[in-house]
Design a protein around this motif. Structure first.
Motif, PDB file in Angstrom:
ATOM      1  N   GLU A   1      -0.312   0.878  -4.278  1.00 26.16           N
ATOM      2  CA  GLU A   1      -0.180   1.899  -3.448  1.00 26.16           C
ATOM      3  C   GLU A   1      -1.526   2.074  -2.778  1.00 26.16           C
ATOM      4  O   GLU A   1      -2.100   1.239  -1.948  1.00 26.16           O
ATOM      5  N   ASP A   2      -1.980   3.513  -2.585  1.00 26.07           N
ATOM      6  CA  ASP A   2      -3.404   3.609  -2.077  1.00 26.07           C
ATOM      7  C   ASP A   2      -4.431   2.759  -2.613  1.00 26.07           C
ATOM      8  O   ASP A   2      -5.475   2.341  -1.871  1.00 26.07           O
ATOM      9  N   ASN A   3      -4.395   2.529  -3.851  1.00 24.63           N
ATOM     10  CA  ASN A   3      -5.268   1.634  -4.513  1.00 24.63           C
ATOM     11  C   ASN A   3      -5.006   0.053  -4.450  1.00 24.63           C
ATOM     12  O   ASN A   3      -5.507  -0.655  -5.350  1.00 24.63           O
TER      13      ASN A   3
ATOM     14  N   LEU B   1      -5.767  -3.337  -3.843  1.00 22.93           N
ATOM     15  CA  LEU B   1      -6.818  -3.905  -3.377  1.00 22.93           C
ATOM     16  C   LEU B   1      -6.478  -5.462  -3.040  1.00 22.93           C
ATOM     17  O   LEU B   1      -7.287  -6.127  -2.183  1.00 22.93           O
TER      18      LEU B   1
ATOM     19  N   GLY C   1      -3.836  -3.642  -8.488  1.00 23.32           N
ATOM     20  CA  GLY C   1      -3.672  -2.169  -7.949  1.00 23.32           C
ATOM     21  C   GLY C   1      -2.655  -1.952  -7.267  1.00 23.32           C
ATOM     22  O   GLY C   1      -1.829  -2.980  -6.975  1.00 23.32           O
TER      23      GLY C   1
ATOM     24  N   ASP D   1       0.916  -1.241   0.080  1.00 22.75           N
ATOM     25  CA  ASP D   1       0.009   0.037   0.043  1.00 22.75           C
ATOM     26  C   ASP D   1       1.050   1.378   0.011  1.00 22.75           C
ATOM     27  O   ASP D   1       0.360   2.235  -0.098  1.00 22.75           O
TER      28      ASP D   1
END
Ligand code: GDP
Length: 422
Positions: free
Chosen positions: A179-181, A183, A177, A148
């Protein structure tokens, strides 16, 4: 008598800050919850569990902590075929200064999760531990953590393991996905997508189809995976050339296990322990691919009187032999000697011979450390790890033995750490 096939003694090795503590905490939280309730609860229960941990004092700083895992898990809960596995997680120090302690832990564990940061990749301590694991022939799986974080790159770490550590790292998953995305992952064996649920802090997950933009990449890496393991399995190689699609999931798992156990490959997985993503699939991989105490070579020691070589099997019927690998002081029970039992059985209240000192000592209690409690047990058997209370004089590296069948297990030099006095 416990079925040793379901026992896993493993360590988590990592450079400092890669997330070993967080990962261990997730494992204990997960397994603790399954242990208590038979299923994983929702977010509410998570908080209760953490409160309890705080109250009772988590024992993840122990030299070895035990837990149970239902394998396999589906959608966050054990399925109908699930079997109970018994884990002893052995502490493997993450700081370069503790190389001597890493040596000690390598001696008593059967397998390793090598944890990397997806941002920092292979770091100096990863290399040190890797070399020691090679020396002791320890099979391992790679877990690339912190997916993440900004700059996370799973395949780059896979490449580094190949180039910097010289091992054939083989991805079992591709991240969905980043980093922040970040999933979840696509599992390259089942070809299913797994997405961990943010609402339940990753305590549950759902299966999804492979995202359309990943299909080509997934097919490519799946072919690489099958080809990599087929190299160590003639029958599989034949099938691979005839019709790669005819190879079943079970056949791939078996081939990954075989190649992992003989150190030909290192299966690589990824996740974010902070976000509680990927830890579950890593635990399933521990059950699938890492060795049980009966999968490792027999233990070799020497007769302290004659110097003759003695071989012991991980079997309760053999005479008792164990190695003390860490002495710790616990605020509640006093001095604890963590030991691995290689053969035979030890009952609480009985006497053992400390082969180095030549003295017989009474073990008043045998303890197993769990996340939230220390459990006294009546006995411990071959293949298992526990802590003994009652020793008057004991050092790390001491062999504990049946008096009538003395054996010295330590066939490696374990120096004490040198403490410089200014
Ligand atoms: P250790 O030194 O290897 O035991 O590392 P810790 O578990 O103490 O983690 C070091 C730091 O990284 C802490 O601040 C953790 O909260 C953080 N951390 C651990 N795992 C992750 C992760 O998956 N993602 C992110 N973003 N941070 C993490």
């Amino acid at each position: 008598m416990a079925d040793l096939k379901f026992q896993r003694n493993f360590g988590i090795a990592a450079h400092i800050d890669a997330g070993k503590t967080t990962t261990t905490e997730r494992i204990l939280r997960y397994t603790g919850m399954i242990h208590r309730t038979g299923e994983v609860h929702d977010g509410g229960a998570t908080t209760d569990w953490m409160e309890q941990e705080k109250e009772r004092g988590i024992t993840i700083t122990s030299a070895a902590v035990s837990c149970q895992w239902q394998f396999p898990t589906v959608l966050g809960t054990p399925n109908a075929d699930s079997k109970k596995y018994y884990f002893n997680i052995i502490d493997t120090p993450g700081h370069v200064d503790f190389t001597v302690e890493v040596e000690r832990s390598m001696r008593v564990l059967d397998g390793l999760i090598a944890l990397f940061s997806a941002v920092d990749g292979v770091e100096p301590q990863s290399e040190t531990v890797w070399r020691q694991a090679n020396r002791y022939g320890v099979p391992r799986i790679g877990f690339v953590n912190k997916m993440d974080r900004s700059g996370a790159d799973f395949l780059n770490v896979v490449k580094q393991v190949r180039e910097m550590l010289g091992s054939k790292a083989v991805p079992l998953q591709l991240p969905i996905g980043a980093e922040d995305n970040f999933l979840g992952v696509v599992d390259l064996i089942t070809l299913k997508g797994i997405i961990w649920d943010a609402e339940t802090e990753g305590m549950t997950y759902k299966e999804v189809p492979i995202p359309a933009d990943m299909v080509d990449e997934v097919n490519d890496w799946r072919a690489q995976l099958v080809e990599a393991v087929a190299e160590y399995d003639d029958q599989l190689m034949e099938k691979f050339f005839e019709d790669p699609n005819s190879i079943s999931e079970d056949e791939i798992h078996a081939a990954v296990r075989k190649a992992t156990l003989d150190l030909s490959i290192v299966p690589m997985m990824c996740g974010s322990s902070f976000k509680n993503k990927g830890v579950q699939t890593a635990l399933d991989a521990v059950c699938r691919y890492l060795p049980s105490p009966v999968d490792i070579p027999d233990t070799v020691g020497t007769d302290p009187n004659t110097g003759a070589e003695i071989t012991r099997k991980a079997d309760v019927k053999e005479p008792f032999a164990a190695l003390a690998f860490k002495i710790m002081t616990d605020p509640f029970v006093g001095r604890l000697a963590f030991f691995r039992c290689y053969s035979g059985r030890l009952d609480a209240g009985s006497y053992v011979l400390n082969v180095r000192s030549g003295k017989k000592e009474r073990i008043s209690r045998i303890m197993k450390m769990f996340a939230n409690k220390q459990n006294p047990v009546d006995f411990i058997e071959a293949g298992d790890i526990a802590a003994a209370v009652g020793f008057k004089e004991i050092k790390t590296g001491d062999t504990l033995s049946d008096e009538a069948h003395p054996i010295t297990l330590e066939n490696m030099f374990i120096p004490e750490p040198v403490i410089a006095i200014a």
